[in-house]
Design a protein around this motif. Sequence first.
Motif, PDB file in Angstrom:
ATOM      1  N   LYS A   1      47.528  29.126  55.610  1.00  0.00           N
ATOM      2  CA  LYS A   1      48.858  28.879  56.183  1.00  0.00           C
ATOM      3  C   LYS A   1      48.822  28.816  57.705  1.00  0.00           C
ATOM      4  O   LYS A   1      48.056  29.533  58.338  1.00  0.00           O
ATOM      5  CB  LYS A   1      49.811  30.018  55.783  1.00  0.00           C
ATOM      6  CG  LYS A   1      50.114  30.101  54.302  1.00  0.00           C
ATOM      7  CD  LYS A   1      50.993  31.306  54.049  1.00  0.00           C
ATOM      8  CE  LYS A   1      51.229  31.526  52.565  1.00  0.00           C
ATOM      9  NZ  LYS A   1      51.901  32.823  52.336  1.00  0.00           N
TER      10      LYS A   1
ATOM     11  N   LYS B   1      47.197  21.045  61.184  1.00  0.00           N
ATOM     12  CA  LYS B   1      46.927  20.861  59.752  1.00  0.00           C
ATOM     13  C   LYS B   1      45.976  19.685  59.507  1.00  0.00           C
ATOM     14  O   LYS B   1      45.045  19.794  58.707  1.00  0.00           O
ATOM     15  CB  LYS B   1      48.228  20.679  58.975  1.00  0.00           C
ATOM     16  CG  LYS B   1      48.995  21.977  58.817  1.00  0.00           C
ATOM     17  CD  LYS B   1      50.059  21.863  57.753  1.00  0.00           C
ATOM     18  CE  LYS B   1      50.556  23.247  57.371  1.00  0.00           C
ATOM     19  NZ  LYS B   1      51.504  23.223  56.275  1.00  0.00           N
TER      20      LYS B   1
ATOM     21  N   ALA C   1      45.816  33.179  56.975  1.00  0.00           N
ATOM     22  CA  ALA C   1      46.816  32.442  57.755  1.00  0.00           C
ATOM     23  C   ALA C   1      46.487  32.605  59.226  1.00  0.00           C
ATOM     24  O   ALA C   1      45.830  33.569  59.630  1.00  0.00           O
ATOM     25  CB  ALA C   1      48.215  32.972  57.463  1.00  0.00           C
TER      26      ALA C   1
ATOM     27  N   THR D   1      46.617  37.771  58.191  1.00  0.00           N
ATOM     28  CA  THR D   1      46.963  36.708  59.143  1.00  0.00           C
ATOM     29  C   THR D   1      46.352  37.039  60.496  1.00  0.00           C
ATOM     30  O   THR D   1      46.532  38.147  61.006  1.00  0.00           O
ATOM     31  CB  THR D   1      48.493  36.572  59.287  1.00  0.00           C
ATOM     32  OG1 THR D   1      49.039  36.180  58.029  1.00  0.00           O
ATOM     33  CG2 THR D   1      48.876  35.544  60.336  1.00  0.00           C
TER      34      THR D   1
ATOM     35  N   VAL E   1      44.847  23.239  53.352  1.00  0.00           N
ATOM     36  CA  VAL E   1      46.185  23.618  53.829  1.00  0.00           C
ATOM     37  C   VAL E   1      47.214  22.792  53.083  1.00  0.00           C
ATOM     38  O   VAL E   1      46.899  21.758  52.522  1.00  0.00           O
ATOM     39  CB  VAL E   1      46.352  23.389  55.362  1.00  0.00           C
ATOM     40  CG1 VAL E   1      45.639  24.446  56.161  1.00  0.00           C
ATOM     41  CG2 VAL E   1      45.919  22.005  55.773  1.00  0.00           C
ATOM     42  N   LYS E   2      48.471  23.268  53.095  1.00  0.00           N
ATOM     43  CA  LYS E   2      49.538  22.566  52.374  1.00  0.00           C
ATOM     44  C   LYS E   2      49.788  21.194  52.999  1.00  0.00           C
ATOM     45  O   LYS E   2      49.797  21.072  54.223  1.00  0.00           O
ATOM     46  CB  LYS E   2      50.836  23.379  52.438  1.00  0.00           C
ATOM     47  CG  LYS E   2      50.912  24.419  51.340  1.00  0.00           C
ATOM     48  CD  LYS E   2      52.273  25.094  51.388  1.00  0.00           C
ATOM     49  CE  LYS E   2      52.285  26.341  50.512  1.00  0.00           C
ATOM     50  NZ  LYS E   2      53.457  27.173  50.718  1.00  0.00           N
TER      51      LYS E   2
ATOM     52  N   ASP F   1      54.258  26.612  57.459  1.00  0.00           N
ATOM     53  CA  ASP F   1      54.326  27.214  56.120  1.00  0.00           C
ATOM     54  C   ASP F   1      55.287  28.393  56.075  1.00  0.00           C
ATOM     55  O   ASP F   1      55.930  28.659  55.061  1.00  0.00           O
ATOM     56  CB  ASP F   1      52.928  27.666  55.686  1.00  0.00           C
ATOM     57  CG  ASP F   1      51.993  26.478  55.570  1.00  0.00           C
ATOM     58  OD1 ASP F   1      52.279  25.586  54.755  1.00  0.00           O
ATOM     59  OD2 ASP F   1      51.001  26.423  56.314  1.00  0.00           O
ATOM     60  N   GLU F   2      55.360  29.115  57.178  1.00  0.00           N
ATOM     61  CA  GLU F   2      56.262  30.256  57.308  1.00  0.00           C
ATOM     62  C   GLU F   2      56.574  30.389  58.788  1.00  0.00           C
ATOM     63  O   GLU F   2      55.915  29.758  59.619  1.00  0.00           O
ATOM     64  CB  GLU F   2      55.594  31.556  56.822  1.00  0.00           C
ATOM     65  CG  GLU F   2      55.255  31.556  55.348  1.00  0.00           C
ATOM     66  CD  GLU F   2      54.614  32.872  54.888  1.00  0.00           C
ATOM     67  OE1 GLU F   2      54.327  33.742  55.725  1.00  0.00           O
ATOM     68  OE2 GLU F   2      54.404  33.011  53.675  1.00  0.00           O
TER      69      GLU F   2
END
Length: 251
Positions: A4, A240, A222, A200, A250-251, A44-45
């Motif tokens: 993330k 990313k 993360a 993280t 990664v997303k 992501d957050e």
Amino acid sequence: MVKKIIPCLDVKDGRVVKGIQFVQLRDAGDPAELAVFYDKEGADELVFLDISASVEGRETMIDVVKKTAAQISIPLIVGGGIRTVDNMQQLLEAGASKISINTTAISNPSVITEGAKTFGSNKIIVAIDVKWSKDEQEWFVYTHGGQKKTDWKAVDWAKEVEKLGAGEILLTSMDRDGEKDGYDIAITKLVKDAVSIPVTASGGAGNVEHILAAFTEANADAALAASIFHFKETSVREVKNYVRERGVDVK
């Protein structure tokens, strides 16, 4: 495991600020506006940290959390000045997805367990601020916005918070914070290897290579950054693409 990318908004008196080693703060914008921007960018957050809280004894501002959470679709992590399970509940009800505690975790460790039992471990993050001691050749944990040294060694405290029920660790190197010289890979890897919960990396991201190193060398779950995103030196999207091209999921 999918890694993330997490921008961090340090908030003081309702504005986002950024400093170096937790001081020398400068204005970086409106929290809700920045949050919307990062949501669109593919973060992501988001971490929302009320840095006035534990230093100046203020409760985190519920209104700003409400305003921010109402406008974004990604998880919002909120920390700063959270002392009780009631404080956690207020923030979760205001729209926070997870709660991050630091000073309180040390002064009253039962809050970790209580919070995990009440809301689930997945809602409870323990933020660990660490600093290297040359004299003792060891990383120690600091509280009160990095102002007070504790007797806890970083790795020992990380293991302890996992035992107490924390679902994640947010590890910040105070030596690197705001310096943009890269994360402290050594301590991040030591903590990551010592626990089974997600870790993280935070403190020191200056470019995309640093974020890649957090994933490939320290195996962080993360990577958190502030300055490089707030001052548009790079973007979440660029990061990313860069790490994805180098084999990081990664997303």
